[in-house]
Design a protein around this motif. Structure first.
Motif, mmCIF file in Angstrom:
data_model
loop_
_atom_site.group_PDB
_atom_site.id
_atom_site.type_symbol
_atom_site.label_atom_id
_atom_site.label_comp_id
_atom_site.label_asym_id
_atom_site.label_seq_id
_atom_site.Cartn_x
_atom_site.Cartn_y
_atom_site.Cartn_z
ATOM 1 N N HIS A 152 45.342 66.290 7.144
ATOM 2 C CA HIS A 152 43.956 65.945 6.818
ATOM 3 C C HIS A 152 43.102 67.183 6.549
ATOM 4 O O HIS A 152 41.896 67.064 6.304
ATOM 5 C CB HIS A 152 43.326 65.132 7.955
ATOM 6 C CG HIS A 152 43.332 65.818 9.288
ATOM 7 N ND1 HIS A 152 44.483 66.210 9.914
ATOM 8 C CD2 HIS A 152 42.314 66.177 10.113
ATOM 9 C CE1 HIS A 152 44.187 66.771 11.077
ATOM 10 N NE2 HIS A 152 42.880 66.773 11.211
ATOM 11 N N ARG A 153 43.711 68.360 6.579
ATOM 12 C CA ARG A 153 42.961 69.602 6.354
ATOM 13 C C ARG A 153 43.224 70.206 4.976
ATOM 14 O O ARG A 153 42.697 71.272 4.650
ATOM 15 C CB ARG A 153 43.325 70.638 7.431
ATOM 16 C CG ARG A 153 43.130 70.131 8.838
ATOM 17 C CD ARG A 153 43.481 71.173 9.891
ATOM 18 N NE ARG A 153 43.559 70.566 11.204
ATOM 19 C CZ ARG A 153 42.508 70.292 11.964
ATOM 20 N NH1 ARG A 153 41.287 70.602 11.537
ATOM 21 N NH2 ARG A 153 42.653 69.728 13.147
ATOM 22 N N CYS A 159 49.595 77.673 8.073
ATOM 23 C CA CYS A 159 48.236 77.296 7.673
ATOM 24 C C CYS A 159 47.790 78.062 6.432
ATOM 25 O O CYS A 159 47.113 77.506 5.562
ATOM 26 C CB CYS A 159 47.265 77.540 8.829
ATOM 27 S SG CYS A 159 47.475 76.403 10.212
ATOM 28 N N ASP A 212 37.221 66.968 9.693
ATOM 29 C CA ASP A 212 37.634 68.256 10.244
ATOM 30 C C ASP A 212 37.602 68.277 11.765
ATOM 31 O O ASP A 212 38.214 69.137 12.400
ATOM 32 C CB ASP A 212 36.737 69.368 9.687
ATOM 33 C CG ASP A 212 37.266 70.751 9.989
ATOM 34 O OD1 ASP A 212 38.472 70.979 9.780
ATOM 35 O OD2 ASP A 212 36.485 71.605 10.444
ATOM 36 N N THR A 251 44.511 75.978 4.557
ATOM 37 C CA THR A 251 43.490 75.346 5.397
ATOM 38 C C THR A 251 42.305 76.287 5.562
ATOM 39 O O THR A 251 42.449 77.515 5.552
ATOM 40 C CB THR A 251 44.056 74.998 6.784
ATOM 41 O OG1 THR A 251 44.495 76.190 7.440
ATOM 42 C CG2 THR A 251 45.213 74.023 6.675
ATOM 43 N N ASP A 252 41.105 75.719 5.733
ATOM 44 C CA ASP A 252 39.888 76.505 5.946
ATOM 45 C C ASP A 252 39.701 76.771 7.437
ATOM 46 O O ASP A 252 39.936 75.898 8.274
ATOM 47 C CB ASP A 252 38.671 75.758 5.402
ATOM 48 C CG ASP A 252 38.725 75.597 3.891
ATOM 49 O OD1 ASP A 252 39.204 76.530 3.220
ATOM 50 O OD2 ASP A 252 38.296 74.537 3.390
ATOM 51 N N ARG A 255 43.059 70.849 1.029
ATOM 52 C CA ARG A 255 42.135 70.657 -0.086
ATOM 53 C C ARG A 255 42.788 69.763 -1.128
ATOM 54 O O ARG A 255 44.001 69.823 -1.350
ATOM 55 C CB ARG A 255 41.781 71.995 -0.733
ATOM 56 C CG ARG A 255 41.119 72.995 0.202
ATOM 57 C CD ARG A 255 40.565 74.152 -0.617
ATOM 58 N NE ARG A 255 40.159 75.251 0.248
ATOM 59 C CZ ARG A 255 40.870 76.358 0.407
ATOM 60 N NH1 ARG A 255 42.013 76.499 -0.244
ATOM 61 N NH2 ARG A 255 40.450 77.317 1.199
ATOM 62 N N ARG A 275 40.826 76.076 12.661
ATOM 63 C CA ARG A 275 41.060 74.835 13.409
ATOM 64 C C ARG A 275 42.476 74.306 13.196
ATOM 65 O O ARG A 275 43.035 73.664 14.068
ATOM 66 C CB ARG A 275 40.029 73.778 13.009
ATOM 67 C CG ARG A 275 38.664 74.013 13.642
ATOM 68 C CD ARG A 275 37.702 72.906 13.357
ATOM 69 N NE ARG A 275 36.403 73.173 13.970
ATOM 70 C CZ ARG A 275 35.249 72.776 13.488
ATOM 71 N NH1 ARG A 275 35.222 72.086 12.360
ATOM 72 N NH2 ARG A 275 34.116 73.055 14.117
ATOM 73 N N GLY A 276 43.047 74.573 12.042
ATOM 74 C CA GLY A 276 44.416 74.157 11.804
ATOM 75 C C GLY A 276 45.381 74.848 12.746
ATOM 76 O O GLY A 276 46.254 74.208 13.348
ATOM 77 N N LEU A 335 47.961 69.033 10.183
ATOM 78 C CA LEU A 335 47.502 69.677 8.954
ATOM 79 C C LEU A 335 47.231 68.743 7.781
ATOM 80 O O LEU A 335 46.505 69.132 6.862
ATOM 81 C CB LEU A 335 48.526 70.730 8.507
ATOM 82 C CG LEU A 335 48.800 71.868 9.496
ATOM 83 C CD1 LEU A 335 49.834 72.822 8.902
ATOM 84 C CD2 LEU A 335 47.522 72.607 9.844
#
Length: 343
Positions: free
Chosen positions: A316-317, A271, A198, A276-277, A319, A280-281, A314
């Motif tokens: 790598h973000r 996002c 992250d 995404t959580d 789920r 940060r995205g 995005l």
């Protein structure tokens, strides 16, 4: 000193090269994670990076490379010199690109007692480590997915605070440690911890090209470099210089770039669409798109810039979805079309 393969001579791998260049324009984008098989120029692109980085101003005599123009990010030594009435002077130094080996000890990374001074003079003094050398530059970890857990914890702490704090053996030291973390690795050899994953602003997936002409060109250029490194480097020097000038110009114009609210809404919608959580995205999308617009010489950030940056910012973000057997890149492409429309 061994010459590095020129950045501009690397064949293909455009997304990887773009991600590295954008962190040179705006280091606040965060680190770059490069995942792919062996022999896909992951290490080569990092070794070539110093030639593209304009020199930086450093406080003369500072062991941590403090910025003379930033009063809030100074080491204890520089603060003490100012308190004593000294006027700090500065010099131009190359931007550091520091390797963190997998087998490095914690003392080598954070710094430790200077044994030579301790034994010869009986003084307790601090010997800076790799984090001090990397301040305001790049820290590169090859095979980062194999990095030991205690070093991952250490990097997470420093990345969160921007400082390295050492309290050991009667030594108490605090110094700035802000750097762009670049990690590379082969995903078949292991996954990264989610907390570290992250922290990367951008991620890139590189593969071996299947284009026959491109593979032949790779062989020709690598062979030419191995036979005559000096001559080959000189041949590509003008292209690397052009890229460096682009970085310098982009740095000067990036703060003046406008980011319309419509673009911010598109970033937030994208996002939300991929789930995404946190934010940060969105921040990675914004900073990456703004740096790209500055590098391209645009007057404002557009949806087209978001579209270009979205996979890197995005993928790598996302789920993991056990019911969806497609890769993260395909999921991002679908979301971009659904939210932003077809290009």
């Amino acid at each position: 000193m061994r010459l590095a393969f020129p950045f501009s001579a690397i064949v293909g791998q455009e997304e990887m090269k773009r991600a590295i260049l954008l962190t040179a324009v705006d280091p606040t984008i965060g680190g770059v994670l490069i995942l792919g098989h062996r022999g896909t120029a992951k290490s080569t692109v990092v070794r070539a990076l110093p030639a593209l980085l304009p020199p930086m101003s450093v406080v003369r005599g500072c062991r941590y490379g403090c910025d003379p123009d930033n009063d809030t990010r100074r080491c204890d030594d520089c603060r003490a010199r100012i308190a004593a009435g000294e006027k700090l002077r500065h010099d131009k130094h190359p931007v550091p690109v520091v390797d963190l080996p997998l087998g490095a000890t914690e003392d080598r990374v954070v710094g430790a007692l200077d044994l030579e001074r301790a034994l010869t003079r009986g003084e307790k003094a601090y010997e800076p480590g790799l984090l001090a050398r990397a301040n305001r530059g790049y820290l590169y970890v090859d095979e980062i997915n194999l990095l030991e857990d205690h070093l991952v914890d250490l990097l997470l702490d420093v990345a969160a605070t921007g400082e390295n704090v050492v309290e050991r053996e009667g030594i108490s030291v605090r110094h700035p440690a802000r750097f762009v973390l670049v990690g590379s690795g082969n995903p078949e050899e292991g996954d990264l911890r989610p907390q570290l994953l992250d922290r990367f602003g951008l991620s890139v997936e590189v593969t071996t090209t299947t284009d026959l002409d491109a593979r032949v060109e790779v062989i020709k250029r690598r062979d030419a470099f191995d036979r005559d490194p000096e001559g080959f480097t000189a041949k590509w020097a003008s292209e690397d210089l052009d890229a460096r000038k682009h970085v310098e110009r982009a740095r000067k114009r990036i703060d003046a770039l406008k980011v319309p609210d419509a673009v911010l809404r598109d970033a937030a919608r994208l996002c939300a669409a991929v789930g995404t959580d946190g934010v940060r995205g969105e921040l990675a999308l914004l900073r990456g798109a703004r740096a790209l617009a500055a590098y391209d010489g645009a007057r404002a950030v557009t949806t087209a810039h978001l579209r270009t940056i979205a996979p890197s910012a995005l993928r790598h973000r996302l789920r993991r979805n056990v019911l969806d057997d497609v890769g993260s890149a395909v999921r991002i492409e679908r979301a971009v079309v659904d939210v932003l429309g077809a290009a």
